[in-house]
Write an enzyme that holds these catalytic residues in place. Structure first.
Site, mmCIF file in Angstrom:
data_model
loop_
_atom_site.group_PDB
_atom_site.id
_atom_site.type_symbol
_atom_site.label_atom_id
_atom_site.label_comp_id
_atom_site.label_asym_id
_atom_site.label_seq_id
_atom_site.Cartn_x
_atom_site.Cartn_y
_atom_site.Cartn_z
ATOM 1 N N LYS A 142 0.821 -1.185 0.000
ATOM 2 C CA LYS A 142 0.000 0.000 0.000
ATOM 3 C C LYS A 142 0.874 1.263 0.000
ATOM 4 O O LYS A 142 2.026 1.160 0.404
ATOM 5 C CB LYS A 142 -0.967 -0.023 1.177
ATOM 6 C CG LYS A 142 -0.344 0.435 2.506
ATOM 7 C CD LYS A 142 -1.356 0.513 3.582
ATOM 8 C CE LYS A 142 -1.782 1.917 3.863
ATOM 9 N NZ LYS A 142 -0.831 2.720 4.672
ATOM 10 N N HIS A 172 -0.998 -4.834 5.951
ATOM 11 C CA HIS A 172 -0.232 -5.572 6.970
ATOM 12 C C HIS A 172 -1.052 -5.836 8.237
ATOM 13 O O HIS A 172 -0.714 -6.718 9.017
ATOM 14 C CB HIS A 172 1.109 -4.896 7.275
ATOM 15 C CG HIS A 172 1.029 -3.715 8.171
ATOM 16 N ND1 HIS A 172 0.682 -2.471 7.723
ATOM 17 C CD2 HIS A 172 1.246 -3.569 9.504
ATOM 18 C CE1 HIS A 172 0.695 -1.620 8.725
ATOM 19 N NE2 HIS A 172 1.031 -2.259 9.837
ATOM 20 N N HIS A 234 -6.704 -0.363 6.560
ATOM 21 C CA HIS A 234 -6.649 -1.133 7.808
ATOM 22 C C HIS A 234 -7.990 -1.152 8.554
ATOM 23 O O HIS A 234 -8.481 -2.209 8.942
ATOM 24 C CB HIS A 234 -5.579 -0.564 8.747
ATOM 25 C CG HIS A 234 -4.232 -0.414 8.106
ATOM 26 N ND1 HIS A 234 -3.726 -1.327 7.217
ATOM 27 C CD2 HIS A 234 -3.269 0.538 8.229
ATOM 28 C CE1 HIS A 234 -2.513 -0.941 6.823
ATOM 29 N NE2 HIS A 234 -2.219 0.194 7.429
ATOM 30 N N LYS A 334 -2.775 10.218 14.527
ATOM 31 C CA LYS A 334 -1.372 10.323 14.957
ATOM 32 C C LYS A 334 -1.340 11.223 16.181
ATOM 33 O O LYS A 334 -2.214 12.077 16.362
ATOM 34 C CB LYS A 334 -0.542 10.987 13.857
ATOM 35 C CG LYS A 334 -0.565 10.234 12.529
ATOM 36 C CD LYS A 334 0.681 9.421 12.332
ATOM 37 C CE LYS A 334 0.683 8.691 11.008
ATOM 38 N NZ LYS A 334 1.253 7.340 11.093
#
Ligand code: BG6
Length: 481
Positions: A142, A172, A234, A334
């Site tokens: 990605k 992942h 994700h 974040k």
């Protein structure tokens, strides 16, 4: 089984930070099939020896327990090779083909760990060079596209060269042990299935929180943002695994068919519902783990006045019989208070409370990281003399303790699966495109919205509007409960 594993982008961050350490762990765990060759491909001139030295130095940055001893590194290095390639030059692909043909391994895995802007060029060249035979697999990292159109363009080129069964699209998160446990929890146990529906579940929250900021990736991140970086892939993949119907078998396509149905059932956004059901934010300076940290706009390589979102909270619904009316909240950011990724399944309250005081609905917490486990929150009688209120207790399962020697990291698992040709944990093109289809109206609405993201202090849980989003339904995020 002899295999060849080729990393395009062989000197890039992903290769030395994640892929090489993962392969080393696989070797250390005796999981890597014997007789493998690992070839790194990049632009500059180096010998095999120089490349091995480069990797050896990089291992110093890996956490100490995962660093190789000299003896281990020597074994690992013996598999490593390097080749200079200009990715636009057909003769360089012909040279690669000769290198691979010399040994004619049963499997060749070509891992595109490059900028996605190069995916189509590389695939076309691989096709022209005849590097697409049935024993070849291509792994795509990605971000797979920037929007629906660019994702479709990548898929068009990939499918012109490779069969879908040869295409391994990485997310992942699917390689994380906790995510595989989600499948086990739902489809290896009969306990939860009768409860896994709107009648028993009040809402589901998926949180992927990071403590880190964008670090040195400001330029990449600023053209991506949290929606594309974490939600489109994700968070949506986790949502599909929570919401999917039981697949008829454990085969890749049976699973991916069910995941696709979930993505197709997600309520589509309009400009009005984006404004109502999505909160985007951007971090300002704040304190993380007691240390002052800069705001997003002061990070390196971030353009002045950027309106890139570093936080997103979304309320959505899966429109089918099982889930109608159940809010699914997705949240990522974040520079949040802590690194904590988890899925919280909040059950409905008892229909008629008979105990005094505390009344709290049950919840199941699926912990992805930093711990990998399950918590089932219940109410219990403390057993005291008085008619006390019930007390909250939880049944905790720590998978790292339950299976101490078995846990493998996400990239290790995915690389081994790619070598073995197991597609279960990889994303099919139609899933990926459907996820973009759902995300696009959000991107469009933001583009026309002069308000930009809401500020939040680094070290907090995002803009207060994210709490208001769930409070509207009478809910609260896990840390507020
Ligand atoms: C990546 C994102 O896909 O996932 C990064 O591009 C993010 O921005 C990372 O930090 C998070 O992965 P993990 O496994 O550390 O939760």
């Amino acid at each position: 089984m002899a295999f060849d594993l080729v990393f395009f982008g062989g000197t890039g961050d992903l290769t030395w930070r994640k892929l090489m350490p993962a392969l080393f762990q696989a070797m250390r765990h005796n999981k890597l099939p014997a007789g493998g060759r690992i070839l790194a491909v990049a632009r500059d001139e180096r010998s095999d020896e120089q490349y091995r030295e480069f990797i050896r130095e990089r291992f110093a940055e890996v956490e100490p327990s995962k660093r190789p001893s000299d003896e281990e590194f020597a074994r690992f290095a013996a598999m490593l090779h390097y080749r200079r390639m200009d990715l636009s030059q057909p003769e360089h692909y012909a040279g690669l083909k000769t290198w691979l043909d010399e040994r004619n391994a049963e499997t060749a895995v070509l891992y595109l760990a490059t900028s996605p802007a190069l995916f189509t060029v590389i695939c076309e060249q691989l096709g022209r060079a005849g590097l697409n035979g049935p024993h070849i697999r291509v792994v795509l990292e990605k971000p797979l596209g920037h929007d629906l159109e660019s994702a479709q363009e990548i898929n068009r080129v990939v499918s012109a060269v490779f069969h879908e069964k040869q295409a391994f699209r990485i997310d992942h998160y699917l390689g994380k042990p906790a995510v595989q446990n989600l499948m086990a929890l739902r489809f290896g146990n009969a306990l939860f299935e009768p409860l896994w529906r709107r009648e028993s579940i009040a809402n589901i929250q998926i949180t992927l929180a990071e403590e880190l900021g964008v670090g040195t990736r400001g330029d990449y991140y600023d053209t991506t943002g949290a929606l594309r970086d974490m939600i489109q892939n994700h968070a949506l993949q986790l949502l599909t695994m929570i919401a999917m119907e039981p697949p008829s078998t454990n085969d890749a396509d049976a699973i991916r068919d069910e995941k696709l149905k979930v993505l197709k059932s997600l309520r589509p956004f309009t400009a009005e519902t984006v404004a109502r059901d999505i909160v985007r934010g951007q971090y300002r300076a704040g304190t993380v783990e007691g240390k002052p940290v800069p705001g997003y706009l002061d990070e390196v390589k971030v353009p002045a006045g950027s309106t890139c979102e570093t936080f997103v909270a979304v309320r959505t619904e899966v429109q089918n019989w099982r889930w109608a009316g159940v809010p699914f909240y997705l949240r990522t950011g974040k520079r949040l208070a802590t690194r904590d990724s988890q899925i919280v399944v909040n059950f409905r309250e008892v229909p008629h409370p008979i105990f005094p005081g505390t009344s709290r609905a049950n919840k199941l917490v699926i912990k992805l990281q930093p711990e990998d486990g399950l918590e089932l929150h219940l109410l219990a009688a403390k057993g005291g003399a008085n008619n006390e209120a019930l007390a909250p207790v939880s049944l905790d399962l720590d998978f790292d303790k339950a299976f101490p020697s078995e846990r493998v990291g996400a990239y290790e698992r995915l690389l081994l699966d790619a070598i073995a040709g197991r597609l279960n944990l990889f994303v099919r093109s139609d899933e990926q495109e459907q996820a973009w289809r759902w995300v696009e109206p959000i991107l469009d609405a933001w583009q026309g919205d002069p308000n930009g993201p809401r500020p939040y202090a680094a070290g907090s849980w995002g803009p207060p509007a994210a709490s208001a989003l769930v409070a509207r339904d009478g809910c609260a995020w896990a840390e507020e409960q």
